[in-house]
Design a protein around this motif. Structure first.
Motif, PDB file in Angstrom:
ATOM      1  N   GLY A   9      29.480  58.983  -3.104  1.00  0.00           N
ATOM      2  CA  GLY A   9      29.140  59.835  -4.243  1.00  0.00           C
ATOM      3  C   GLY A   9      30.344  60.402  -4.955  1.00  0.00           C
ATOM      4  O   GLY A   9      31.313  59.704  -5.204  1.00  0.00           O
ATOM      5  N   ARG A  10      30.296  61.739  -5.196  1.00  0.00           N
ATOM      6  CA  ARG A  10      31.315  62.383  -6.041  1.00  0.00           C
ATOM      7  C   ARG A  10      32.696  62.328  -5.397  1.00  0.00           C
ATOM      8  O   ARG A  10      33.709  62.281  -6.052  1.00  0.00           O
ATOM      9  CB  ARG A  10      30.921  63.819  -6.338  1.00  0.00           C
ATOM     10  N   GLY A  11      32.734  62.399  -4.038  1.00  0.00           N
ATOM     11  CA  GLY A  11      34.008  62.234  -3.355  1.00  0.00           C
ATOM     12  C   GLY A  11      34.903  63.452  -3.346  1.00  0.00           C
ATOM     13  O   GLY A  11      36.133  63.303  -3.426  1.00  0.00           O
ATOM     14  N   SER A  12      34.365  64.644  -3.223  1.00  0.00           N
ATOM     15  CA  SER A  12      35.262  65.814  -3.202  1.00  0.00           C
ATOM     16  C   SER A  12      36.104  65.818  -1.921  1.00  0.00           C
ATOM     17  O   SER A  12      37.275  66.196  -1.952  1.00  0.00           O
ATOM     18  CB  SER A  12      34.471  67.118  -3.329  1.00  0.00           C
ATOM     19  N   ASN A  13      35.548  65.345  -0.812  1.00  0.00           N
ATOM     20  CA  ASN A  13      36.373  65.247   0.410  1.00  0.00           C
ATOM     21  C   ASN A  13      37.440  64.170   0.227  1.00  0.00           C
ATOM     22  O   ASN A  13      38.571  64.321   0.672  1.00  0.00           O
ATOM     23  CB  ASN A  13      35.506  64.931   1.620  1.00  0.00           C
ATOM     24  N   MET A  14      37.074  63.082  -0.446  1.00  0.00           N
ATOM     25  CA  MET A  14      38.044  62.020  -0.720  1.00  0.00           C
ATOM     26  C   MET A  14      39.203  62.591  -1.536  1.00  0.00           C
ATOM     27  O   MET A  14      40.373  62.353  -1.239  1.00  0.00           O
ATOM     28  CB  MET A  14      37.386  60.884  -1.507  1.00  0.00           C
ATOM     29  N   GLU A  15      38.860  63.406  -2.537  1.00  0.00           N
ATOM     30  CA  GLU A  15      39.887  64.016  -3.388  1.00  0.00           C
ATOM     31  C   GLU A  15      40.842  64.872  -2.561  1.00  0.00           C
ATOM     32  O   GLU A  15      42.064  64.792  -2.708  1.00  0.00           O
ATOM     33  CB  GLU A  15      39.191  64.909  -4.419  1.00  0.00           C
ATOM     34  N   LEU A  85      35.342  58.283   6.762  1.00  0.00           N
ATOM     35  CA  LEU A  85      34.055  58.340   6.055  1.00  0.00           C
ATOM     36  C   LEU A  85      33.984  59.714   5.398  1.00  0.00           C
ATOM     37  O   LEU A  85      34.151  60.732   6.075  1.00  0.00           O
ATOM     38  CB  LEU A  85      32.895  58.147   7.024  1.00  0.00           C
ATOM     39  N   ALA A  86      33.788  59.723   4.090  1.00  0.00           N
ATOM     40  CA  ALA A  86      33.770  61.009   3.365  1.00  0.00           C
ATOM     41  C   ALA A  86      32.559  61.013   2.444  1.00  0.00           C
ATOM     42  O   ALA A  86      32.622  60.595   1.289  1.00  0.00           O
ATOM     43  CB  ALA A  86      35.063  61.150   2.570  1.00  0.00           C
ATOM     44  N   GLY A  87      31.442  61.429   2.971  1.00  0.00           N
ATOM     45  CA  GLY A  87      30.219  61.357   2.172  1.00  0.00           C
ATOM     46  C   GLY A  87      29.765  59.917   2.020  1.00  0.00           C
ATOM     47  O   GLY A  87      29.224  59.506   1.005  1.00  0.00           O
ATOM     48  N   PHE A  88      30.020  59.133   3.069  1.00  0.00           N
ATOM     49  CA  PHE A  88      29.587  57.728   3.064  1.00  0.00           C
ATOM     50  C   PHE A  88      28.182  57.722   3.646  1.00  0.00           C
ATOM     51  O   PHE A  88      28.005  57.857   4.852  1.00  0.00           O
ATOM     52  CB  PHE A  88      30.550  56.891   3.911  1.00  0.00           C
ATOM     53  N   SER A 106      34.822  60.868  10.644  1.00  0.00           N
ATOM     54  CA  SER A 106      33.885  61.264   9.598  1.00  0.00           C
ATOM     55  C   SER A 106      33.747  62.777   9.586  1.00  0.00           C
ATOM     56  O   SER A 106      34.146  63.455  10.539  1.00  0.00           O
ATOM     57  CB  SER A 106      32.507  60.630   9.846  1.00  0.00           C
ATOM     58  N   ILE A 107      33.195  63.285   8.501  1.00  0.00           N
ATOM     59  CA  ILE A 107      32.965  64.721   8.422  1.00  0.00           C
ATOM     60  C   ILE A 107      31.469  64.979   8.268  1.00  0.00           C
ATOM     61  O   ILE A 107      30.770  64.222   7.598  1.00  0.00           O
ATOM     62  CB  ILE A 107      33.754  65.367   7.260  1.00  0.00           C
ATOM     63  N   HIS A 108      31.010  66.010   8.993  1.00  0.00           N
ATOM     64  CA  HIS A 108      29.589  66.342   8.957  1.00  0.00           C
ATOM     65  C   HIS A 108      29.461  67.818   8.597  1.00  0.00           C
ATOM     66  O   HIS A 108      30.152  68.660   9.196  1.00  0.00           O
ATOM     67  CB  HIS A 108      28.950  66.052  10.321  1.00  0.00           C
ATOM     68  N   PRO A 109      28.573  68.156   7.653  1.00  0.00           N
ATOM     69  CA  PRO A 109      28.459  69.543   7.200  1.00  0.00           C
ATOM     70  C   PRO A 109      27.600  70.419   8.103  1.00  0.00           C
ATOM     71  O   PRO A 109      26.582  70.978   7.714  1.00  0.00           O
ATOM     72  CB  PRO A 109      27.809  69.390   5.818  1.00  0.00           C
ATOM     73  N   ALA A 110      28.050  70.504   9.380  1.00  0.00           N
ATOM     74  CA  ALA A 110      27.400  71.419  10.332  1.00  0.00           C
ATOM     75  C   ALA A 110      28.317  71.553  11.544  1.00  0.00           C
ATOM     76  O   ALA A 110      29.264  70.788  11.699  1.00  0.00           O
ATOM     77  CB  ALA A 110      26.038  70.862  10.773  1.00  0.00           C
ATOM     78  N   VAL A 169      30.619  75.901   2.916  1.00  0.00           N
ATOM     79  CA  VAL A 169      31.014  74.914   3.937  1.00  0.00           C
ATOM     80  C   VAL A 169      31.966  73.876   3.332  1.00  0.00           C
ATOM     81  O   VAL A 169      32.979  73.520   3.931  1.00  0.00           O
ATOM     82  CB  VAL A 169      29.772  74.221   4.528  1.00  0.00           C
ATOM     83  N   LEU A 170      31.656  73.422   2.120  1.00  0.00           N
ATOM     84  CA  LEU A 170      32.463  72.361   1.505  1.00  0.00           C
ATOM     85  C   LEU A 170      33.921  72.793   1.344  1.00  0.00           C
ATOM     86  O   LEU A 170      34.841  71.998   1.553  1.00  0.00           O
ATOM     87  CB  LEU A 170      31.876  71.981   0.137  1.00  0.00           C
ATOM     88  N   ARG A 171      34.115  74.092   1.024  1.00  0.00           N
ATOM     89  CA  ARG A 171      35.496  74.572   0.882  1.00  0.00           C
ATOM     90  C   ARG A 171      36.249  74.391   2.202  1.00  0.00           C
ATOM     91  O   ARG A 171      37.415  74.015   2.228  1.00  0.00           O
ATOM     92  CB  ARG A 171      35.506  76.050   0.454  1.00  0.00           C
ATOM     93  N   GLN A 172      35.572  74.622   3.293  1.00  0.00           N
ATOM     94  CA  GLN A 172      36.209  74.462   4.608  1.00  0.00           C
ATOM     95  C   GLN A 172      36.407  72.983   4.950  1.00  0.00           C
ATOM     96  O   GLN A 172      37.389  72.608   5.569  1.00  0.00           O
ATOM     97  CB  GLN A 172      35.356  75.145   5.689  1.00  0.00           C
ATOM     98  N   GLU A 173      35.460  72.154   4.513  1.00  0.00           N
ATOM     99  CA  GLU A 173      35.608  70.709   4.756  1.00  0.00           C
ATOM    100  C   GLU A 173      36.926  70.206   4.168  1.00  0.00           C
ATOM    101  O   GLU A 173      37.653  69.423   4.798  1.00  0.00           O
ATOM    102  CB  GLU A 173      34.446  69.942   4.124  1.00  0.00           C
ATOM    103  N   HIS A 174      37.234  70.683   2.977  1.00  0.00           N
ATOM    104  CA  HIS A 174      38.438  70.225   2.275  1.00  0.00           C
ATOM    105  C   HIS A 174      39.710  70.684   2.966  1.00  0.00           C
ATOM    106  O   HIS A 174      40.787  70.143   2.714  1.00  0.00           O
ATOM    107  CB  HIS A 174      38.422  70.689   0.815  1.00  0.00           C
TER     108      HIS A 174
HETATM  109  C1  GRF Z   1      29.841  66.696   2.279  1.00  0.00           C
HETATM  110  O1  GRF Z   1      29.091  67.850   2.493  1.00  0.00           O
HETATM  111  C2  GRF Z   1      30.045  65.985   3.570  1.00  0.00           C
HETATM  112  O2  GRF Z   1      30.119  66.866   4.675  1.00  0.00           O
HETATM  113  C3  GRF Z   1      28.793  65.161   3.686  1.00  0.00           C
HETATM  114  O3  GRF Z   1      28.362  64.835   2.396  1.00  0.00           O
HETATM  115  C4  GRF Z   1      29.054  65.655   1.476  1.00  0.00           C
HETATM  116  C5  GRF Z   1      29.983  64.749   0.726  1.00  0.00           C
HETATM  117  O4  GRF Z   1      30.513  65.433  -0.285  1.00  0.00           O
HETATM  118  N1  GRF Z   1      29.097  63.949   4.412  1.00  0.00           N
HETATM  119  P1  GRF Z   1      31.706  64.731  -1.107  1.00  0.00           P
HETATM  120  O5  GRF Z   1      31.200  63.372  -1.590  1.00  0.00           O
HETATM  121  O6  GRF Z   1      32.876  64.591  -0.173  1.00  0.00           O
HETATM  122  O7  GRF Z   1      31.946  65.691  -2.221  1.00  0.00           O
END
Ligand code: GRF
Length: 203
Positions: A9-15, A85-88, A106-110, A169-174
């Motif tokens: 998708g949008r790929g904010s973690n990728m960014e 894997l970043a939102g894959f 991979s990253i998981h939002p929990a 949560v997303l802010r912390q993922e980054h």
């Molecule tokens: C993030 O919440 C990630 O934890 C989950 O899906 C979302 C992906 O967001 N896997 P993005 O594409 O990285 O913005």
């Protein structure tokens, strides 16, 4: 270490990973962004950052494993050594998991093992948890079950909506994803059996 980032998708973690890996001295180099969706917004972000972007549609393949074998061929052709894997939003077949065991994260939002699967923020609110967060983990055949590499916790606040919680949560993922990639790429953390093991400081 040559790293590929897989998105849907949008790929904010990728960014966040592209930014971090561009820093001098970072132990991983993002050389490919790959998506199972030709229209994934993150592909354009990658191209704008000068990183090769490729996609294959899983709909063009007769089975999950056939698609995964095509993905593997793309990764091998580019000499990839680590996969993020970043939102894959694809379940990785056991075949691909085995091929990349210890080299795919991979990253998981929990806060795993809590809230495996989808809609984690709404489920966290439904359960009334007070602490939520994100986890970076090694990918294993069982969904959202691999050894944990890094986690971040956030408070659940009164009146939180799933979107408000997701944003917190997303802010912390980054923050934790680049850190986790650095730990794995530098060898400070490695997969040993069912555990992510930190190399004991020998200093
Ligand atoms: C993030 O919440 C990630 O934890 C989950 O899906 C979302 C992906 O967001 N896997 P993005 O594409 O990285 O913005």
């Amino acid at each position: 270490r040559r790293t590929a980032i897989l998105i849907s998708g949008r790929g904010s973690n990728m960014e966040a990973l592209l930014r971090a890996t561009a820093a001098p001295g970072f132990p991983a180099e993002a050389v490919l962004v790959f998506s199972n969706r030709v229209d994934a917004g993150g592909l354009d972000i990658a191209r704008a950052a000068g990183v090769e972007a490729a996609s294959l549609s899983h709909r063009d393949y007769p089975s999950r494993e056939a698609f995964d074998r095509a993905v593997d061929a793309v990764l091998v052709a580019r000499g990839i050594d680590l996969v993020c894997l970043a939102g894959f939003m694809r379940v990785v077949s056991p075949w691909l998991c085995e091929r990349w065991l210890g080299r795919m994260i991979s990253i998981h939002p929990a806060l795993l093992p809590a809230f495996k699967g989808l809609d984690t923020h709404a489920r966290a609110l439904d359960e009334g948890v007070k602490i939520h967060g994100a986890s970076v983990h090694y990918v294993v055949p069982e969904l959202d079950a691999g050894p944990i590499i890094a986690q971040a916790a956030v408070p659940v606040l009164d009146g939180d909506t799933p979107d408000a919680l997701a944003a917190r949560v997303l802010r912390q993922e980054h923050i934790i994803y680049p850190r986790a990639l650095a730990m794995v790429a530098s060898g400070r953390v490695r997969l040993e059996g069912a555990r992510a093991v930190s190399r004991l400081d020998t200093s």
